[in-house]
Design an enzyme around this catalytic site. Structure first.
Site, mmCIF file in Angstrom:
data_model
loop_
_atom_site.group_PDB
_atom_site.id
_atom_site.type_symbol
_atom_site.label_atom_id
_atom_site.label_comp_id
_atom_site.label_asym_id
_atom_site.label_seq_id
_atom_site.Cartn_x
_atom_site.Cartn_y
_atom_site.Cartn_z
ATOM 1 N N ASP A 89 0.828 -1.212 0.000
ATOM 2 C CA ASP A 89 0.000 0.000 0.000
ATOM 3 C C ASP A 89 0.857 1.255 0.000
ATOM 4 O O ASP A 89 2.029 1.247 0.395
ATOM 5 C CB ASP A 89 -0.956 0.007 1.194
ATOM 6 C CG ASP A 89 -0.238 -0.058 2.538
ATOM 7 O OD1 ASP A 89 0.771 -0.759 2.646
ATOM 8 O OD2 ASP A 89 -0.704 0.599 3.493
ATOM 9 N N GLU A 154 0.182 -1.490 5.644
ATOM 10 C CA GLU A 154 1.268 -0.998 6.507
ATOM 11 C C GLU A 154 1.057 0.458 6.876
ATOM 12 O O GLU A 154 1.391 0.881 7.991
ATOM 13 C CB GLU A 154 2.615 -1.175 5.798
ATOM 14 C CG GLU A 154 3.833 -0.865 6.677
ATOM 15 C CD GLU A 154 4.214 0.611 6.700
ATOM 16 O OE1 GLU A 154 4.992 1.008 7.603
ATOM 17 O OE2 GLU A 154 3.736 1.382 5.836
ATOM 18 N N HIS A 387 6.337 9.708 1.267
ATOM 19 C CA HIS A 387 5.166 10.524 1.624
ATOM 20 C C HIS A 387 5.274 11.965 1.119
ATOM 21 O O HIS A 387 4.411 12.778 1.433
ATOM 22 C CB HIS A 387 4.923 10.538 3.141
ATOM 23 C CG HIS A 387 4.555 9.214 3.719
ATOM 24 N ND1 HIS A 387 3.743 9.091 4.825
ATOM 25 C CD2 HIS A 387 4.883 7.942 3.361
ATOM 26 C CE1 HIS A 387 3.596 7.815 5.129
ATOM 27 N NE2 HIS A 387 4.288 7.098 4.244
#
Length: 416
Positions: A89, A154, A387
């Site tokens: 993910d 996760e 991210h």
């Protein structure tokens, strides 16, 4: 050159598959898992691999979405296995205006490949797949059995990923003396090996005042004002109270950061009566999570909201309560564990660097394994763009990671 070309192909294919965690509005990991499974079977056929098993441990989540987990094992006749655990993910792309390119269209530039997931956690998936290529094209006799594990969820706690596997299939998948590496961390030069993680406390404060018209603040109690000042005071107080330093961690101090602030008011002429503030706390092992919560309880009890309000309905009192969204204790791996020693030697032999042991504030799936007394190393190479907008990874680093894993598996004279 062939490994680099394969790395680019794998990364490009993976970037094009949007696997944002459903908790963040995504469709999940199913398509990416199907791709990984297909690639594994292509390698099985290409290299005529006989001694393998591929098992799926899928589960339907609370929203009815299938969450896949894949365990691919090769039995080389050894007593111990090397497990490499990657997650399927990703997080959402965030503010698209901050990206220079389409997050889901791979772009290769200056030796790097850009796209959502390229570092977190495609570097683990790609290096795992490339490892198969290296093993069988070099026809080595591996020192350990090999287990490649690809998990879901996760990015949101692993309820449908590794935690699910450990809760239901632990003895089927793992043995206590196995070596486990989680490639979900990395520094640009690759010498840091994470052996410990800070405690994690995610806490949501619910701040209740009284909603009213924006022109008559004396008829309500502005929850925004209370929230802003409460968060600011708590932020400073937590950093002042829990201020010890531990140089093994990156960063070396506990952190207490407000991350979410929201209310239900959508028009500018209404004073909000309810606000939520979320703190993300990463706590050194010096302290217990219970200590932090006791401090917060006392802080709320003594917080004087009145001094921040010019006009409000003084017949009511601001209410501050909280919910714990996540609480995980700190965790460690013994620096003398076999996986740490093997990884340190491989880093020296492949990267020509002395490995450095460290701790981190970010949470990985290693926490669930360490909680059950497994020795786990969290390691990788990357420019720390996970991210972020314009997430990327150097193509050569994908190959270097593969070579480090390969070095651990190789027989050396001292192994006979």
């Amino acid at each position: 050159m062939e490994l680099k070309e394969e790395a680019i192909k794998l990364e490009s294919d993976l970037i094009r598959i949007n696997s944002v965690n459903p908790s963040f509005g995504g469709k999940g990991e199913k398509e990416k898992a199907e791709y990984v499974k297909k690639k594994l079977m292509e390698y099985v056929e290409e290299y005529n691999i006989k001694n393998y098993t591929l098992k799926e441990y899928n589960i339907i989540d609370r929203c009815g979405i299938e969450r896949p987990n894949i365990v691919f094992k090769i039995d080389f006749g050894r007593d111990k296995a090397l497990h490499i655990i990657s997650h399927l993910d990703t997080v959402p792309e965030g503010d698209i205006s901050l990206w220079d390119t389409n997050p889901y269209e791979p772009v290769v530039k200056d030796g790097k490949i850009y796209g959502r997931g390229s570092e977190d956690n495609h570097k683990g998936i790609v290096s795992s797949l490339l490892l198969l290529k290296m093993i069988f094209e070099n026809n080595i006799k591996p020192k350990y059995n090999l287990s490649l594990i690809f998990v879901s969820d996760e990015e949101d706690g692993s309820e449908y990923g590794l935690k699910y596997l450990l809760d239901n299939f632990e003895d089927e998948i793992f043995k206590k003396d196995d070596l486990i590496i989680v490639p979900d961390f990395g520094t640009p030069t690759g010498e840091f090996v994470e052996i410990g993680e800070k405690g994690i406390l995610w806490i949501k404060f619910n701040i209740k005042g009284k909603q009213c018209h924006g022109s008559t603040p004396e008829n309500g109690l502005n929850a925004d004002i209370v929230a802003f000042n409460f968060a600011n005071e708590l932020y400073n107080s937590l950093y002042e109270k829990f201020d010890e330093i531990n140089s093994i961690f990156l960063p070396e101090y506990s952190t207490f950061e407000p991350t979410i602030l929201k209310n239900k008011v959508e028009n500018p002429n209404t004073i909000p009566g309810y606000v939520e503030v979320v703190f993300d706390c990463r706590i050194l092992p010096t302290y217990k999570i219970e200590e932090v919560l006791e401090f917060i309880d006392e802080f709320i009890k003594n917080f004087d909201f009145k001094k921040y309000l010019k006009h409000y309905d003084n017949s009511i009192k601001a209410e501050i309560t909280y919910e714990i969204l996540k609480a995980e204790n700190p965790n460690y791996t013994d620096e003398n564990a076999e996986v740490i020693k093997e990884l340190k030697k491989a880093i020296k032999n492949v990267l020509n660097r002395e490995a450095k042991l460290c701790g981190m504030g970010g949470g990985t799936v290693a926490a669930f394994l360490r909680e059950k007394n497994y020795a786990v190393a969290v390691w990788g190479i990357g420019e720390e763009t996970a991210h972020q907008p314009n997430e990327h990874i150097k193509i050569e680093d994908l190959v270097k990671m593969t070579e480090v894993f390969y070095e651990i598996l190789k027989w050396r004279l001292s192994s006979y």
